[in-house]
Design an enzyme around this catalytic site. Structure first.
Site: not given
Ligand code: ADP
Ligand code: MG
Length: 394
Positions: A35, A197, A350, A374
């Site tokens: 960043r 999630k 993210g 976000g």
């Molecule tokens: P982003 O920031 O790219 O939008 P998220 O914040 O939604 O992504 O999710 C990232 C997290 O999801 C990571 O820390 C990763 O460890 C976790 N993750 C990915 N797959 C799984 C899984 N199968 N079970 C639990 N956590 C998971």
């Molecule tokens: Mg995230």
């Protein structure tokens, strides 16, 4: 959207909003400066145009002053990256002495804007009160913190309304990329979604389903889809409350003729640990007391084939728990397939952006890696982003 060309810059003092919300290790060292590096083009452009540059930024979510969330280390890193000294003001609203001492082309950074509670106040008049203090010493406002444009905050929205204002180069570029992904992406268009999630990404799925050719699902969100298909997921992360919504997505995808792909196999573990005992299983065979922590090898292959043939690819959310090497293979495979894809490739900020850096994939191979997690999600959801709305019009 107004750009730097719409401002009178020579001889001016510019308040520049940046996103310096960088990850810190327990010793307070910056672990990833994506960043900070992302802000350099705009800072240099303002310097070259003959402005004094006074940067506003936040770090973390402090309630009042929290010394571990000081921007002082960021000022040091920014000085190194710019190759010239960045003055630091310990006052988040700026002290006249620091600002008066700046020559044209020089740069200062103010302390964490969120140390002042008015920055994030729900009350617009409190936010305006703080913005008015900045507006006293500034001639113009440049918005370049893409990671905060989805927020109504004094240094994002109120200040933009008080001064001649425009988007910086980073915000302009991010906006252009995401606008293209919402309207006018070249086909075949593939979106890959993962992360922890499904609940965080319902809006994005809803918004993008009618626009894409393929939607590839991985990460923790895959297990709620398996539940929707009537499969067992053992102890894998899932959100049973959203099963009905997800069923709706499966139906919708079919109606629209979208190729919605779910993992066909998984890496499962007996516990959530780097040295867990692991096994590769078909999606219909997830054992009762195990948890799926990555997509399996056949899925990686199938997803890579779709990615290779796409003209546009957007990815948000890791395919597995990439922080542990045993469960990083799926995320690495997707990142590599995208890197090799000749189409227009975008990583939506993210944790996915962090994963690419941690797993050492060549960042230059992507067309765009967003600095906003976000903000990029909300953009893709088709929501109005207040920090961009204030920069529209002449
Ligand atoms: P982003 O920031 O790219 O939008 P998220 O914040 O939604 O992504 O999710 C990232 C997290 O999801 C990571 O820390 C990763 O460890 C976790 N993750 C990915 N797959 C799984 C899984 N199968 N079970 C639990 N956590 C998971
Ligand atoms: Mg995230």
């Amino acid at each position: 959207m107004r750009t730097l060309a719409d401002l009178v810059l020579p001889g001016s003092t510019v308040a520049l909003r940046c996103d310096f919300n960088v990850p810190l290790d327990p010793q307070g060292e910056i672990t990833d400066d994506l960043r900070i590096a992302g802000a350099l083009p705009t800072i240099r452009a303002l310097q070259q145009a003959g402005s004094r540059v006074v940067i506003l930024a936040h770090l973390g979510r402090p309630k009042g002053e929290v010394s571990s969330l000081s921007l002082a280390p960021v000022a040091r890193r920014l000085s190194e990256l710019l190759g010239s000294t960045v003055a630091f003001s310990t006052n988040p609203s700026g002290d006249q002495r620091v600002i008066d001492s700046l020559e044209l082309g020089e740069v200062a950074l103010l302390e964490n804007t969120r140390f002042d509670p008015r920055e994030t106040s729900k009350d617009p008049s409190e936010r305006a009160e703080l913005a008015a203090i900045w507006a006293k010493w500034a001639d113009a406002f440049v918005s370049d913190g893409f990671g905060v444009v989805h927020r109504e905050q004094a240094s994002v929205t109120e200040l933009a309304n008080m001064l001649p204002s425009a988007a910086g180069l980073l915000v302009a570029r991010e906006s252009e990329v995401f606008a293209r992904l919402l309207e006018g992406a070249e086909r075949p268009y593939t979106v890959i979604l993962g992360g922890s999630k499904v609940g965080d990404k319902l809006g994005v799925i809803e918004s993008l389903l009618p626009k894409v050719d393929s939607l590839l699902i991985g990460g923790g969100m895959a297990y709620t889809f398996l539940l929707a298909m009537g499969l067992e997921v053992g102890d894998s992360i899932s959100q049973p409350d959203f099963v009905d919504t997800v069923k709706g997505f499966l139906t919708k995808a079919e109606e629209l003729g979208v190729n919605l792909m779910l993992p066909v196999d998984f890496v499962v573990a007996d516990r959530f640990a780097p040295d867990a005992t692991t096994q590769i299983v078909e999606r219909s065979d997830i054992p009762a007391h195990s948890m799926g922590l990555d997509i399996g090898p056949r899925t990686r292959e199938l997803y890579s084939q779709v990615i290779a043939k796409s003209a546009t690819v957007v990815w948000n959310g890791p395919m597995g728990v990439f922080e542990m090497p045993a469960f990083a293979g799926g995320t690495l495979a997707v990142a590599q397939a995208m890197a090799a894809c000749p189409g227009f490739t975008v990583i939506g900020g993210g944790d996915s952006a962090a994963a690419v850096r941690i797993l050492d994939v060549n960042e230059q191979a992507f067309d765009h890696i967003s600095t906003g997690g976000g903000a990029s999600l909300e953009f893709l959801e088709g929501k109005e982003l207040p920090g961009l709305t204030v920069l529209k019009g002449k």
